[in-house]
Structure formats: structure tokens, C-alpha cells
Design an enzyme around this catalytic site. Structure first.
Site, short mmCIF file in Angstrom:
data_model
loop_
_atom_site.label_atom_id
_atom_site.label_comp_id
_atom_site.label_asym_id
_atom_site.label_seq_id
_atom_site.Cartn_x
_atom_site.Cartn_y
_atom_site.Cartn_z
N THR A 1 -2.80 3.03 -11.13
CA THR A 1 -2.14 3.21 -12.44
C THR A 1 -3.09 2.80 -13.57
O THR A 1 -3.06 3.39 -14.65
CB THR A 1 -0.86 2.35 -12.53
OG1 THR A 1 -1.18 0.99 -12.23
CG2 THR A 1 0.23 2.88 -11.61
N VAL B 1 -3.94 9.38 -2.52
CA VAL B 1 -4.57 10.67 -2.19
C VAL B 1 -5.60 11.04 -3.26
O VAL B 1 -6.09 12.16 -3.31
CB VAL B 1 -3.48 11.78 -2.08
CG1 VAL B 1 -2.54 11.51 -0.92
CG2 VAL B 1 -2.68 11.93 -3.39
N HIS C 1 -2.29 9.21 3.89
CA HIS C 1 -1.44 10.30 3.38
C HIS C 1 -2.26 11.51 2.95
O HIS C 1 -1.82 12.32 2.13
CB HIS C 1 -0.57 9.80 2.22
CG HIS C 1 0.43 8.78 2.66
ND1 HIS C 1 1.14 7.99 1.77
CD2 HIS C 1 0.83 8.38 3.89
CE1 HIS C 1 1.93 7.18 2.45
NE2 HIS C 1 1.76 7.39 3.74
N CYS D 1 -5.39 29.13 8.90
CA CYS D 1 -6.70 28.97 9.58
C CYS D 1 -7.30 27.59 9.36
O CYS D 1 -8.31 27.23 9.95
CB CYS D 1 -7.68 30.05 9.07
SG CYS D 1 -8.26 29.77 7.38
N CYS E 1 -7.85 34.63 4.61
CA CYS E 1 -7.21 35.14 5.86
C CYS E 1 -5.78 35.57 5.61
O CYS E 1 -5.09 36.06 6.50
CB CYS E 1 -7.25 34.04 6.93
SG CYS E 1 -5.97 32.77 6.72
N ASN F 1 1.31 -7.32 -6.20
CA ASN F 1 2.09 -6.18 -6.64
C ASN F 1 2.92 -6.56 -7.86
O ASN F 1 3.54 -7.64 -7.86
CB ASN F 1 3.01 -5.68 -5.51
CG ASN F 1 3.54 -4.29 -5.80
OD1 ASN F 1 2.78 -3.34 -5.90
ND2 ASN F 1 4.85 -4.18 -5.98
N ILE G 1 -3.44 -5.51 -11.12
CA ILE G 1 -4.39 -5.66 -10.01
C ILE G 1 -5.82 -5.80 -10.52
O ILE G 1 -6.60 -6.63 -10.06
CB ILE G 1 -4.27 -4.46 -9.06
CG1 ILE G 1 -2.97 -4.56 -8.26
CG2 ILE G 1 -5.45 -4.38 -8.09
CD1 ILE G 1 -2.61 -3.31 -7.53
N1 APR Z 1 -0.88 -3.84 -10.92
C1 APR Z 1 -0.05 -4.33 -9.96
N2 APR Z 1 0.99 -3.62 -9.44
C2 APR Z 1 1.20 -2.39 -9.93
C3 APR Z 1 0.38 -1.82 -10.95
C4 APR Z 1 -0.69 -2.60 -11.44
N3 APR Z 1 -1.52 -2.15 -12.39
N4 APR Z 1 0.87 -0.58 -11.23
C5 APR Z 1 1.94 -0.38 -10.43
N5 APR Z 1 2.13 -1.46 -9.65
C6 APR Z 1 3.12 -1.61 -8.57
C7 APR Z 1 4.51 -1.12 -8.92
O1 APR Z 1 5.31 -2.20 -9.40
C8 APR Z 1 5.04 -0.61 -7.57
O2 APR Z 1 5.83 -1.60 -6.92
O3 APR Z 1 2.67 -0.75 -7.53
C9 APR Z 1 3.79 -0.35 -6.73
C10 APR Z 1 3.62 1.12 -6.39
O4 APR Z 1 4.67 1.46 -5.52
P1 APR Z 1 5.01 3.00 -5.30
O5 APR Z 1 5.07 3.68 -6.61
O6 APR Z 1 6.21 3.04 -4.39
O7 APR Z 1 3.75 3.58 -4.55
P2 APR Z 1 3.37 3.44 -3.02
O8 APR Z 1 3.86 2.14 -2.46
O9 APR Z 1 1.93 3.74 -2.92
O10 APR Z 1 4.20 4.64 -2.36
C11 APR Z 1 3.95 4.93 -1.01
O11 APR Z 1 5.32 6.90 -1.22
O12 APR Z 1 5.99 8.80 -2.33
C12 APR Z 1 5.19 8.32 -1.32
O13 APR Z 1 3.28 9.39 -0.52
C13 APR Z 1 3.74 8.61 -1.58
O14 APR Z 1 1.82 7.31 -0.92
C14 APR Z 1 3.08 7.24 -1.57
C15 APR Z 1 4.06 6.41 -0.79
#
Ligand code: APR
Length: 242
Positions: A23, A99, A115, A126, A144, A207, A226
């Protein structure tokens, strides 16, 4: 013991990253309130094999939007720090749910993509892969005649077997398992912290929001970005392990 001393002492550190790792690069995550992708789009309508075959126009538009957004973003200092930690032997493996390819672009070499990758599209028939920007130019079918689709794991699809095997092995052998920016709501990635913990690893969750696995962790950091946390840990590491 602190997170810094665990990082300095660990010989097998595995990092699991989620969308929160990117993010600060400008990419939306999925489940943050209001800003997350799933607050604005319906994953079951768009990010599924069914959508690819039966709601093709909205599927293509959604992934064109994600590929275009990806093209406008790049790794941030946090990605580069993790690559530097790999070079210094502080981190051995990154398992990512992302990704975007930002870990590799930032210089990390041992990256397991659970993922798949939005960097390429491939033919359903193919298997031929092309850079995903072709999707932006309306190239939606292969020479193809097969259907081209982003090389990401869609909901309901199995994860790449090799990635799963390697991620499980890394978690089983870890002595420190660091979760960065994941809500830990999606299986099987959210099983990895349990695997690491069961095999004696220390678990750290960094997180913004609380997660369902916080009680399992030896340390959690919430409400902090982060990028900033990694920078501070790196400064502390320089004191502990110059
Ligand atoms: N610093 C710390 N935490 C952060 C920051 C940041 N800058 N930005 C966002 N977050 C936290 C959010 O609070 C959230 O809890 O990161 C977390 C991201 O969680 P999700 O949006 O659920 O993403 P993720 O856990 O990667 O999702 C897993 O879900 O939809 C599928 O395939 C998709 O890979 C993805 C999977």
C-alpha cells in the site's frame, strides 16, 4: 528478547507478505475499510474462473484496471530493505501473497509467489505467457485461439503446487516467521504461521489492523506503517549486529 534480537539471532527467517506490504507503493490492499479493493469491487463477481468465462467483459475491465494501477506503482523502501536483509543473511525466504512482483523488482531473489503474478497473462489452452501490458492493448486471445488470462490465482483455483510445497518447507524450517501486511484471512497462506509455530519458530505479526492469529504471535505491532517499522528495525539491527 526483542524483534531486533530475534532477527539478529535467527538463521532461518521467513517473511510472509500480504497486500499491506504494497500500500505504501500506492497499490490498494483488499480488506482495508473504504480503500481496499473488495470495498469497491465484488471478488466473487470478478476474481473467479466463472467470471473469466461468463462475465468476461467485467473480468477484463477489472484486470486491466489492476494492471494499469500496477504500472503506475513501484517498490518502496520497505521492499528494498527486505532485499538488503536477504543480502546480509538476515532474511532467507519471502513467501508472498502479492502478485505485484515488487519484492523481485526491489532485488529479493528467494521469493515464493503463492498467488501467482499480475506481471504476465497466459493462455488457458496452450499456456503461452505474455507480459500483462498486452491486456491493456486489447490482446485478449492467444495466437492459438485460446483465452488469455492474468497469471494470478483466481478464487476457487488451486495454488501452484511448487509454491505451496516450498512455502510449507520454509515455514517448517523457520526459526523466525515474520508476517508483514496481511489480514491472514485467506487460506492456505494463513496456515503458514501455524506451521512455523508448531515447528518451534518465533512468530511476529506486523499489521495495521489486528488479525485472528495475534494470540499465537510472540510479538505483534499494530497501527504502524510497515515501511516505518522496517526502517526502525534496521536501525536497531545496526546497533545489535554492526
Ligand atoms: N502498514 C501496515 N499494515 C498495513 C499497511 C501498511 N502500510 N497497509 C495495509 N495494511 C494492513 C491492513 O490493515 C490489512 O489488515 O494489511 C492488511 C492487508 O490485508 P488484506 O487486504 O486482506 O490483504 P492480504 O492479507 O494480502 O489478502 C490475502 O486475499 O483477496 C485475496 O488474493 C488476494 O492475496 C490476497 C489475499
Amino acid at each position: 528478547m526483542t524483534i531486533t534480537s530475534w532477527l539478529a539471532a535467527s538463521r532461518r527467517t521467513v517473511v510472509l507478505t500480504g497486500a499491506g506490504m504494497s500500500t505504501e507503493s500506492g497499490l490498494p490492499d483488499f480488506r482495508s475499510p473504504r480503500t481496499g479493493l473488495w470495498a469497491r469491487f465484488n471478488p466473487s463477481e470478478l476474481a473467479t474462473i466463472d467470471a473469466l468465462h461468463h462475465r468476461r467483459e467485467s473480468f477484463v475491465e477489472f484486470y486491466q484496471y489492476r494492471i494499469r494501477t500496477l504500472q503506475q506503482c513501484q517498490p518502496h523502501d520497505g521492499h528494498r530493505l527486505l532485499a538488503d536483509w536477504e543480502r546480509r543473511g538476515i532474511v532467507q525466504t519471502i513467501v508472498t501473497q502479492n502478485v505485484d512482483g515488487f519484492h523481485q523488482e526491489a532485488g529479493s531473489r528467494r521469493v515464493i509467489e503463492l498467488h501467482g503474478s499480475l506481471r504476465t497473462v497466459h493462455c488457458q489452452r496452450c499456456g503461452q505467457a505474455k507480459p500483462s501490458f498486452v491486456y491493456l492493448h486489447g490482446v485478449l486471445t492467444c495466437e492459438c485461439g485460446g483465452v488469455l488470462r492474468p497469471s494470478v490465482v483466481l478464487f476457487g483455483e488451486p495454488l501452484p503446487e511448487k509454491a505451496i510445497t516450498e512455502a510449507w518447507e520454509a515455514a517448517q524450517q523457520a526459526d523466525l516467521f515474520l508476517v508483514l501486511g496481511s489480514s491472514l484471512q485467506v487460506s492456505p497462506a494463513n496456515q503458514l504461521p501455524f506451521v512455523a509455530k508448531r515447528n518451534g519458530a518465533k512468530l511476529v505479526i506486523i499489521n495495521w489492523e489486528p488479525t485472528d492469529l495475534d494470540d499465537l504471535a510472540d510479538a505483534v505491532i499494530h497501527g504502524r506503517k510497515i515501511g516505518q517499522v522496517l526502517t526502525e528495525l534496521n536501525e536497531q539491527l545496526a546497533e545489535v549486529d554492526p
